[in-house]
Design an enzyme around this catalytic site. Structure first.
Site, PDB file in Angstrom:
ATOM      1  N   ASP A   3       0.850  -1.198   0.000  1.00  0.00           N
ATOM      2  CA  ASP A   3       0.000   0.000   0.000  1.00  0.00           C
ATOM      3  C   ASP A   3       0.889   1.255   0.000  1.00  0.00           C
ATOM      4  O   ASP A   3       1.823   1.346   0.812  1.00  0.00           O
ATOM      5  CB  ASP A   3      -0.871  -0.046   1.269  1.00  0.00           C
ATOM      6  CG  ASP A   3      -1.963   1.005   1.265  1.00  0.00           C
ATOM      7  OD1 ASP A   3      -2.477   1.332   0.179  1.00  0.00           O
ATOM      8  OD2 ASP A   3      -2.307   1.499   2.362  1.00  0.00           O
ATOM      9  N   HIS A  17      -7.631   9.717   4.166  1.00  0.00           N
ATOM     10  CA  HIS A  17      -7.251   8.616   5.068  1.00  0.00           C
ATOM     11  C   HIS A  17      -7.615   8.976   6.506  1.00  0.00           C
ATOM     12  O   HIS A  17      -7.554  10.146   6.877  1.00  0.00           O
ATOM     13  CB  HIS A  17      -5.743   8.376   5.005  1.00  0.00           C
ATOM     14  CG  HIS A  17      -5.292   7.745   3.726  1.00  0.00           C
ATOM     15  ND1 HIS A  17      -4.375   8.331   2.894  1.00  0.00           N
ATOM     16  CD2 HIS A  17      -5.637   6.581   3.138  1.00  0.00           C
ATOM     17  CE1 HIS A  17      -4.161   7.535   1.851  1.00  0.00           C
ATOM     18  NE2 HIS A  17      -4.917   6.477   1.965  1.00  0.00           N
ATOM     19  N   GLY A  18      -7.934   8.000   7.296  1.00  0.00           N
ATOM     20  CA  GLY A  18      -8.225   8.248   8.719  1.00  0.00           C
ATOM     21  C   GLY A  18      -9.651   8.731   8.919  1.00  0.00           C
ATOM     22  O   GLY A  18     -10.512   8.558   8.045  1.00  0.00           O
ATOM     23  N   SER A  75     -12.668   4.140   5.279  1.00  0.00           N
ATOM     24  CA  SER A  75     -13.275   4.184   6.623  1.00  0.00           C
ATOM     25  C   SER A  75     -14.041   5.470   6.826  1.00  0.00           C
ATOM     26  O   SER A  75     -13.489   6.561   6.662  1.00  0.00           O
ATOM     27  CB  SER A  75     -12.187   4.120   7.704  1.00  0.00           C
ATOM     28  OG  SER A  75     -11.467   2.926   7.601  1.00  0.00           O
ATOM     29  N   ASN A 127      -8.771   0.631   6.546  1.00  0.00           N
ATOM     30  CA  ASN A 127      -7.763   0.398   7.578  1.00  0.00           C
ATOM     31  C   ASN A 127      -8.253   0.910   8.933  1.00  0.00           C
ATOM     32  O   ASN A 127      -8.412   0.148   9.891  1.00  0.00           O
ATOM     33  CB  ASN A 127      -6.445   1.087   7.184  1.00  0.00           C
ATOM     34  CG  ASN A 127      -5.343   0.843   8.185  1.00  0.00           C
ATOM     35  OD1 ASN A 127      -5.309  -0.210   8.818  1.00  0.00           O
ATOM     36  ND2 ASN A 127      -4.458   1.802   8.355  1.00  0.00           N
ATOM     37  N   THR A 128      -8.551   2.211   9.000  1.00  0.00           N
ATOM     38  CA  THR A 128      -8.902   2.838  10.285  1.00  0.00           C
ATOM     39  C   THR A 128     -10.093   2.161  10.980  1.00  0.00           C
ATOM     40  O   THR A 128     -10.069   1.955  12.195  1.00  0.00           O
ATOM     41  CB  THR A 128      -9.193   4.336  10.056  1.00  0.00           C
ATOM     42  OG1 THR A 128      -8.023   4.922   9.463  1.00  0.00           O
ATOM     43  CG2 THR A 128      -9.500   5.046  11.353  1.00  0.00           C
TER      44      THR A 128
END
Ligand code: 13P
Length: 287
Positions: A84, A177-178, A210, A231-232
């Site tokens: 990734d 992201h996050g 996420s 992921n998160t």
């Protein structure tokens, strides 16, 4: 057996569903994701960042661990082991280590350099039967405590990188992201439409999966997104389940302190999250 992501994503584009990429950075998570995906009969992509690779003592260790686990658990669904947000050096190290798929993230480089390096890596991947994901336009997110809103990729740049023959293309459409900030404006579907118009049947990748409302994810899949990265959300459910176990004092009962018991609720929470996400992405039964 580990496979490249090319076939599974081609089928996803044709079938209008998305394959999940779940990021892994330890044994419990890897096991949970593999077992649940086998139960759901869904193909899956295991994402490993360069940081996670380092944490797990290197890409060779990760590849050996995932291969051994895939065999010993008797996994029959297609599983791709994917780097990734790889650097050029990281991509080469993963190819060497036996990864079946890599992402080269040249989004912060000048376009010419991104194109030249992507081209070189595509040639190596083709020869070895490894799939390659390229990125155009950075994905926003938290950096040094500052949350930036998601960037949008330039469709013309997407076309140029896509025309190199990449197997999947990540392009910013306002995703981050996050955790998403409260003032997030949502995915930019008009940008996605323009990107789709110039990239044909190339599977598009939605990073920062996420926290995006399910309706927006489903719409993005309808419009050509064939891989969604998560992921998160897995980290959050794992932490919440572990917190509950400790707060209830279960680690103080009998041998509740044994890591195998202490980590079990988190591992189950990951399985539940995988099941929930796969239901939204529509890939159950597509293995
Ligand atoms: P999230 O952590 O926001 O789910 O993003 C995952 C991702 O895009 C990995 O590349």
């Amino acid at each position: 057996m580990l496979v490249s992501a090319t076939e599974m994503l081609k089928k996803a584009v044709e079938g209008h569903y998305a394959v999940a990429q779940f990021n892994i950075n330890n044994l419990e998570w890897t096991k949970s994701v593999l077992l649940e995906c086998e139960a759901l009969k869904t193909p899956v992509i295991l994402g490993v960042s360069e940081g996670a690779g380092k944490y797990m003592t290197g890409f060779k260790t990760v590849a050996a661990m995932v291969k051994a686990m895939d065999e010993s658990l008797g996994i029959t669904v297609p599983v791709a082991l994917h780097l990734d947000h790889g650097s050029y050096e990281g991509a080469k190290a993963c190819i060497e280590a036996g990864f079946t798929s890599i992402m080269f993230d040249g989004s912060s480089l000048p376009l010419e350099e991104n194109i030249a390096k992507t081209k070189e890596l595509i040639a190596i991947c083709r020869e070895k039967g490894i799939s390659l994901e390229a990125e155009v336009g950075g994905i926003g997110g938290e950096e040094d405590g500052v949350v930036s809103t998601g960037e949008c990729a330039d469709p013309e740049e997407c076309k140029q990188v896509n025309d190199l023959g990449v197997d999947m293309l990540a392009c910013g459409i306002g995703n981050i992201h996050g955790k998403y900030p409260d003032n997030w404006e949502g995915l930019q579907f008009q940008v996605l439409e323009k990107i789709k118009a110039v990239t044909g049947n190339t599977p598009l990748v939605l990073h920062g999966g996420s926290g995006i409302p399910d309706e927006q994810i489903k719409k993005a899949i309808d419009m050509g997104v064939a891989k969604v990265n998560v992921n998160t959300e897995c980290q959050l459910v794992f932490a919440a389940a572990t917190r509950k176990y400790i707060e209830e004092g279960k680690d103080l009962e009998g041998k509740g302190y044994d890591p195998r018991k202490l980590l079990a609720p988190g591992a189950q929470a990951i399985r539940d999250e995988v099941k929930d996400r796969v239901a939204v992405f529509g890939s159950a039964g597509k293995a």
